[in-house]
Scaffold this motif. Structure first.
Motif: not given
Length: 107
Positions: A14-29, A31-34
């Motif tokens: 919850h601290q990393a995300f504001a309402h209606k926000s998107i972040r790119l995560l790298r999980i191994g090789e 890439k996924v948006c959260l």
């Protein structure tokens, strides 16, 4: 592929995300948006199925859709379905919030 822990706990999430926000995560090789919409979190492939534009640059509507900034294709966050059936649906991944942390299933 098993569930991958992406946050230690919900407070970090919850601290990393504001309402209606998107972040790119790298999980191994991979890439996924959260994304966060209200109190819910959604994971999906990071490139738009239409012309492979990064969805980490997208906007989220009040209706729970992620809108690609390149051609305004709209995908439902929960189902991944494209609103006007102009291209294939967006691949989504299950987000699990458990006592051990926050996990994404990349199956």
């Amino acid at each position: 592929m098993p569930s991958i822990r992406v946050f230690e706990n919900t407070a970090q999430l919850h601290q990393a995300f504001a309402h209606k926000s998107i972040r790119l995560l790298r999980i191994g090789e991979k890439k996924v948006c959260l994304a966060r919409h209200g109190q819910a979190f959604f994971a999906f492939e990071h490139l738009c199925p239409h012309q492979m534009h990064p969805l980490s640059e997208a906007q989220i509507t009040a209706f729970g859709e992620v809108v690609c900034p390149l051609h305004a294709y709209r995908f439902h966050l929960q189902t991944g379905s494209e609103a006007n059936q102009k291209c294939r649906d967006l691949k989504t991944f299950e987000v699990e919030i458990r006592q051990e942390g926050v996990f994404i299933n990349l199956y």
